[in-house]
Scaffold this motif. Structure first.
Motif, PDB file in Angstrom:
ATOM      1  N   ALA A 196       0.834  -1.209   0.000  1.00  0.00           N
ATOM      2  CA  ALA A 196       0.000   0.000   0.000  1.00  0.00           C
ATOM      3  C   ALA A 196       0.866   1.254   0.000  1.00  0.00           C
ATOM      4  CB  ALA A 196      -0.933  -0.016   1.206  1.00  0.00           C
ATOM      5  N   SER A 197       1.913   1.256   0.821  1.00  0.00           N
ATOM      6  CA  SER A 197       2.791   2.420   0.875  1.00  0.00           C
ATOM      7  C   SER A 197       3.520   2.628  -0.448  1.00  0.00           C
ATOM      8  CB  SER A 197       3.795   2.241   2.019  1.00  0.00           C
ATOM      9  OG  SER A 197       4.704   3.316   2.065  1.00  0.00           O
ATOM     10  N   SER A 198       3.995   1.546  -1.056  1.00  0.00           N
ATOM     11  CA  SER A 198       4.730   1.664  -2.315  1.00  0.00           C
ATOM     12  C   SER A 198       3.831   2.146  -3.448  1.00  0.00           C
ATOM     13  CB  SER A 198       5.352   0.312  -2.682  1.00  0.00           C
ATOM     14  OG  SER A 198       6.285  -0.099  -1.701  1.00  0.00           O
ATOM     15  N   VAL A 199       2.623   1.588  -3.536  1.00  0.00           N
ATOM     16  CA  VAL A 199       1.705   2.004  -4.603  1.00  0.00           C
ATOM     17  C   VAL A 199       1.307   3.462  -4.434  1.00  0.00           C
ATOM     18  CG1 VAL A 199      -0.658   1.695  -5.448  1.00  0.00           C
ATOM     19  CG2 VAL A 199       0.823  -0.284  -5.149  1.00  0.00           C
ATOM     20  N   ARG A 200       1.057   3.861  -3.191  1.00  0.00           N
ATOM     21  CA  ARG A 200       0.694   5.261  -2.930  1.00  0.00           C
ATOM     22  C   ARG A 200       1.833   6.191  -3.361  1.00  0.00           C
ATOM     23  NH1 ARG A 200      -0.129   4.748   2.246  1.00  0.00           N
ATOM     24  NH2 ARG A 200      -2.225   3.927   1.883  1.00  0.00           N
ATOM     25  N   SER A 201       3.049   5.845  -3.005  1.00  0.00           N
ATOM     26  CA  SER A 201       4.197   6.673  -3.395  1.00  0.00           C
ATOM     27  C   SER A 201       4.372   6.686  -4.910  1.00  0.00           C
ATOM     28  CB  SER A 201       5.473   6.152  -2.725  1.00  0.00           C
ATOM     29  OG  SER A 201       5.370   6.213  -1.328  1.00  0.00           O
ATOM     30  N   TYR A 202       4.157   5.541  -5.538  1.00  0.00           N
ATOM     31  CA  TYR A 202       4.331   5.458  -6.992  1.00  0.00           C
ATOM     32  C   TYR A 202       3.361   6.369  -7.731  1.00  0.00           C
ATOM     33  CZ  TYR A 202       4.297   3.520 -11.700  1.00  0.00           C
ATOM     34  OH  TYR A 202       4.335   3.376 -13.072  1.00  0.00           O
ATOM     35  N   TRP A 203       2.068   6.307  -7.380  1.00  0.00           N
ATOM     36  CA  TRP A 203       1.080   7.131  -8.070  1.00  0.00           C
ATOM     37  C   TRP A 203       1.295   8.615  -7.787  1.00  0.00           C
ATOM     38  CZ3 TRP A 203      -0.608   5.088 -12.017  1.00  0.00           C
ATOM     39  CH2 TRP A 203      -1.194   3.832 -12.090  1.00  0.00           C
ATOM     40  N   LEU A 204       1.551   8.956  -6.531  1.00  0.00           N
ATOM     41  CA  LEU A 204       1.716  10.373  -6.190  1.00  0.00           C
ATOM     42  C   LEU A 204       2.949  10.969  -6.855  1.00  0.00           C
ATOM     43  CD1 LEU A 204       0.730  10.356  -2.401  1.00  0.00           C
ATOM     44  CD2 LEU A 204      -0.645  11.114  -4.344  1.00  0.00           C
ATOM     45  N   VAL A 205       4.076  10.263  -6.774  1.00  0.00           N
ATOM     46  CA  VAL A 205       5.306  10.788  -7.357  1.00  0.00           C
ATOM     47  C   VAL A 205       5.210  10.818  -8.879  1.00  0.00           C
ATOM     48  CG1 VAL A 205       7.786  10.389  -7.613  1.00  0.00           C
ATOM     49  CG2 VAL A 205       6.711  10.098  -5.393  1.00  0.00           C
ATOM     50  N   SER A 206       4.618   9.795  -9.482  1.00  0.00           N
ATOM     51  CA  SER A 206       4.449   9.787 -10.938  1.00  0.00           C
ATOM     52  C   SER A 206       3.572  10.946 -11.396  1.00  0.00           C
ATOM     53  CB  SER A 206       3.842   8.459 -11.395  1.00  0.00           C
ATOM     54  OG  SER A 206       4.698   7.378 -11.111  1.00  0.00           O
ATOM     55  N   THR A 207       2.535  11.246 -10.623  1.00  0.00           N
ATOM     56  CA  THR A 207       1.658  12.368 -10.987  1.00  0.00           C
ATOM     57  C   THR A 207       2.387  13.702 -10.874  1.00  0.00           C
ATOM     58  OG1 THR A 207      -0.297  11.145 -10.235  1.00  0.00           O
ATOM     59  CG2 THR A 207      -0.500  13.538 -10.431  1.00  0.00           C
ATOM     60  N   VAL A 208       3.117  13.903  -9.776  1.00  0.00           N
ATOM     61  CA  VAL A 208       3.830  15.173  -9.577  1.00  0.00           C
ATOM     62  C   VAL A 208       4.886  15.376 -10.663  1.00  0.00           C
ATOM     63  CG1 VAL A 208       5.381  16.424  -8.044  1.00  0.00           C
ATOM     64  CG2 VAL A 208       3.383  15.256  -7.099  1.00  0.00           C
ATOM     65  N   GLY A 210       5.019  13.861 -13.516  1.00  0.00           N
ATOM     66  CA  GLY A 210       4.357  13.962 -14.807  1.00  0.00           C
ATOM     67  C   GLY A 210       3.924  15.391 -15.106  1.00  0.00           C
ATOM     68  N   LEU A 211       3.410  16.078 -14.092  1.00  0.00           N
ATOM     69  CA  LEU A 211       3.049  17.486 -14.267  1.00  0.00           C
ATOM     70  C   LEU A 211       4.272  18.342 -14.562  1.00  0.00           C
ATOM     71  CD1 LEU A 211       0.407  17.918 -11.413  1.00  0.00           C
ATOM     72  CD2 LEU A 211      -0.026  17.961 -13.878  1.00  0.00           C
ATOM     73  N   ILE A 212       5.372  18.067 -13.848  1.00  0.00           N
ATOM     74  CA  ILE A 212       6.597  18.847 -14.079  1.00  0.00           C
ATOM     75  C   ILE A 212       7.097  18.647 -15.507  1.00  0.00           C
ATOM     76  CG2 ILE A 212       9.011  19.106 -13.397  1.00  0.00           C
ATOM     77  CD1 ILE A 212       8.186  18.339 -10.561  1.00  0.00           C
ATOM     78  N   VAL A 213       7.149  17.387 -15.935  1.00  0.00           N
ATOM     79  CA  VAL A 213       7.607  17.095 -17.293  1.00  0.00           C
ATOM     80  C   VAL A 213       6.680  17.734 -18.324  1.00  0.00           C
ATOM     81  CG1 VAL A 213       7.934  15.240 -18.964  1.00  0.00           C
ATOM     82  CG2 VAL A 213       8.817  14.992 -16.657  1.00  0.00           C
ATOM     83  N   ALA A 214       5.367  17.662 -18.097  1.00  0.00           N
ATOM     84  CA  ALA A 214       4.412  18.228 -19.049  1.00  0.00           C
ATOM     85  C   ALA A 214       4.595  19.739 -19.185  1.00  0.00           C
ATOM     86  CB  ALA A 214       2.992  17.899 -18.603  1.00  0.00           C
ATOM     87  N   VAL A 215       4.762  20.431 -18.067  1.00  0.00           N
ATOM     88  CA  VAL A 215       4.952  21.884 -18.116  1.00  0.00           C
ATOM     89  C   VAL A 215       6.237  22.240 -18.859  1.00  0.00           C
ATOM     90  CG1 VAL A 215       5.383  23.926 -16.708  1.00  0.00           C
ATOM     91  CG2 VAL A 215       3.590  22.314 -16.035  1.00  0.00           C
ATOM     92  N   LEU A 216       7.313  21.530 -18.561  1.00  0.00           N
ATOM     93  CA  LEU A 216       8.580  21.812 -19.242  1.00  0.00           C
ATOM     94  C   LEU A 216       8.502  21.485 -20.728  1.00  0.00           C
ATOM     95  CD1 LEU A 216      11.147  20.524 -16.575  1.00  0.00           C
ATOM     96  CD2 LEU A 216      10.465  22.890 -17.060  1.00  0.00           C
ATOM     97  N   ASP A 217       7.796  20.416 -21.085  1.00  0.00           N
ATOM     98  CA  ASP A 217       7.625  20.089 -22.501  1.00  0.00           C
ATOM     99  C   ASP A 217       6.820  21.161 -23.225  1.00  0.00           C
ATOM    100  OD1 ASP A 217       9.074  17.775 -22.269  1.00  0.00           O
ATOM    101  OD2 ASP A 217       7.336  16.460 -22.028  1.00  0.00           O
ATOM    102  N   VAL A 218       5.782  21.670 -22.580  1.00  0.00           N
ATOM    103  CA  VAL A 218       4.980  22.740 -23.192  1.00  0.00           C
ATOM    104  C   VAL A 218       5.843  23.979 -23.418  1.00  0.00           C
ATOM    105  CG1 VAL A 218       3.090  24.356 -22.786  1.00  0.00           C
ATOM    106  CG2 VAL A 218       2.763  21.929 -22.336  1.00  0.00           C
ATOM    107  N   ILE A 219       6.675  24.332 -22.437  1.00  0.00           N
ATOM    108  CA  ILE A 219       7.556  25.497 -22.593  1.00  0.00           C
ATOM    109  C   ILE A 219       8.533  25.285 -23.748  1.00  0.00           C
ATOM    110  CG2 ILE A 219       9.377  26.840 -21.473  1.00  0.00           C
ATOM    111  CD1 ILE A 219       7.973  26.333 -18.815  1.00  0.00           C
ATOM    112  N   ALA A 220       9.120  24.081 -23.830  1.00  0.00           N
ATOM    113  CA  ALA A 220      10.059  23.799 -24.915  1.00  0.00           C
ATOM    114  C   ALA A 220       9.364  23.859 -26.275  1.00  0.00           C
ATOM    115  CB  ALA A 220      10.698  22.429 -24.701  1.00  0.00           C
ATOM    116  N   LEU A 221       8.172  23.294 -26.386  1.00  0.00           N
ATOM    117  CA  LEU A 221       7.439  23.325 -27.650  1.00  0.00           C
ATOM    118  C   LEU A 221       7.008  24.741 -28.011  1.00  0.00           C
ATOM    119  CD1 LEU A 221       5.211  20.130 -27.212  1.00  0.00           C
ATOM    120  CD2 LEU A 221       7.275  20.373 -28.602  1.00  0.00           C
TER     121      LEU A 221
END
Length: 396
Positions: A196-208, A210-221
């Motif tokens: 439970a702890s690992s899955v919770r960390s995986y989804w939360l960190v992947s989401t955070v 993912g948002l960072i990568v998406a914002v930086l990709d939008v700026i680069a594009l």
């Protein structure tokens, strides 16, 4: 005598491993046939586990449990529906934008024809092959396949939604069952708590991230003047949940649009920008946050991606890591005799203690001493949920 005893013990352990592998093969074959039901139900389970601390936090602040559970359900629904809606909007925008680049596509096609002619490829044969691949029967088949995928998405959302509702209310008062499981099967309780702890960390960190990568990709594009930069940022965020190869899937559409709109050099810079951003964030920074919690190395993650996508379909690419963690918790972490397998599954910067548990080196040095006979019992008392020891709010 001791050699004979060790040999017998080795055979017993080998037979146990063979039996487990056989059961896994049978179980995976069964999941293959019920993948359309199992995959969305397991996805719902991981999402409920992720938002479960929110219910406990609200309950401790005297919010009625049904209200807290309803809020958590709405958060999950908003997240899942938002992902599908964003992906649908991206597809619609792509369909609306592509006709405006018909001239550019024609120019690229003419360039390809000229290149093939210089290479000695017969243009008539090429056109005939393309025509055969685009006949009416193939088009109808593709249309039927797309219609089936749309219907399948509706079925997935229905199963997932109902499972979320039932799980959320069933786990609203899970503390008593968690304490009972800790008394009856402390090893399984500890393993499920770690899952439970690992899955919770995986989804939360992947989401955070993912948002960072998406914002930086939008700026680069946007800097490269690539059309629909925000749309490709949304696609990048969604594909970030696919381990290892997600960014490859996310870079193909903007690179093609950049090639058509601005030429090959812009497309090359798009690929370079994506590679740099995703390598730095997903390969160097993100593993430092998820490696200790998830404890899976890159090879295991990649092989699990291939395996689960074959077993349960496209949703297996997103659930590859959670499914692997679940199987690992049930078969490896819950059995002291099989914890040595963590030596091969753990990340390179993780340590494995004398009990075979994976974890960070800091945790191994400064955490609970694995040699302490009471340490496992103290950990297992924690139960499956994080809020096992949470007292019941007054007045409930």
């Amino acid at each position: 005598m001791s050699d004979a005893h060790e040999s017998a013990a080795g055979r017993a352990q080998g037979e146990s491993i063979a039996f487990v592998i056989a059961m896994l093969v049978i179980g995976c074959a069964g999941m293959y046939y019920i993948g359309s039901l199992f995959a969305p139900a397991f996805f719902a389970l991981t999402l409920v586990i992720t938002v479960r601390p929110l219910v406990s936090w609200a309950t401790r602040r005297h919010v009625p449990r049904p209200v807290a559970a309803l809020i958590a359900i709405l958060i999950i629904f908003a997240f899942v529906i938002g992902l599908f809606a964003a992906l649908g909007v991206a597809i619609v925008q792509l369909i609306d934008t592509l006709p405006g680049y018909s001239a550019q596509f024609s120019a690229i096609w003419d360039s390809i024809r000229s290149l093939l002619a210089r290479a000695g490829v017969d243009e008539t044969t090429l056109i005939d092959q393309v025509s055969q691949s685009m006949d009416t029967n193939r088009i109808v088949s593709v249309a039927q396949s797309l219609l089936g995928q749309v219907t399948n998405v509706g079925s997935v959302l229905s199963v997932m939604g109902l499972t979320v509702v039932f799980l959320m209310f069933d786990t609203a008062r899970i503390e008593a069952r968690s304490r009972a499981l800790s008394r009856l099967r402390p090893g399984i309780a500890t393993a499920l708590k770690g899952f439970a702890s690992s899955v919770r960390s995986y989804w939360l960190v992947s989401t955070v991230f993912g948002l960072i990568v998406a914002v930086l990709d939008v700026i680069a594009l946007w800097i490269l003047n690539v059309p629909m930069a925000v749309t490709w940022g949304v696609v990048s965020f969604i594909t970030n949940y696919i381990p290892n190869i997600g960014f490859v899937l996310g870079v193909i559409p903007p690179a093609l649009i950049a090639l058509v709109a601005s030429g090959p050099w812009t497309a090359l810079w798009v690929v370079v920008a994506y590679c740099v951003l995703n390598f730095v964030i997903q390969s160097l920074i993100q593993p430092k946050f998820t490696g200790d919690a998830v404890g899976l190395n890159t090879t295991t993650t990649f092989l699990s991606l291939l395996f689960w996508s074959q077993v349960i379909g496209a949703l297996g690419t997103i659930l590859a890591v959670p499914l692997t963690l679940f199987v690992k918790a049930l078969l490896v972490d819950s059995d002291p005799r099989l914890r040595w397998i963590n030596v091969f599954l753990a990340a390179g910067d993780s340590d494995v203690d004398d009990d075979g548990r994976g974890g960070s080196r800091d945790a191994a040095e400064g955490g609970v001493d694995a040699s302490d006979p009471g340490s496992e019992r103290e950990e297992s008392v924690g139960a499956v949920s994080d809020d096992v020891a949470t007292p019941e709010p007054a007045g409930e």
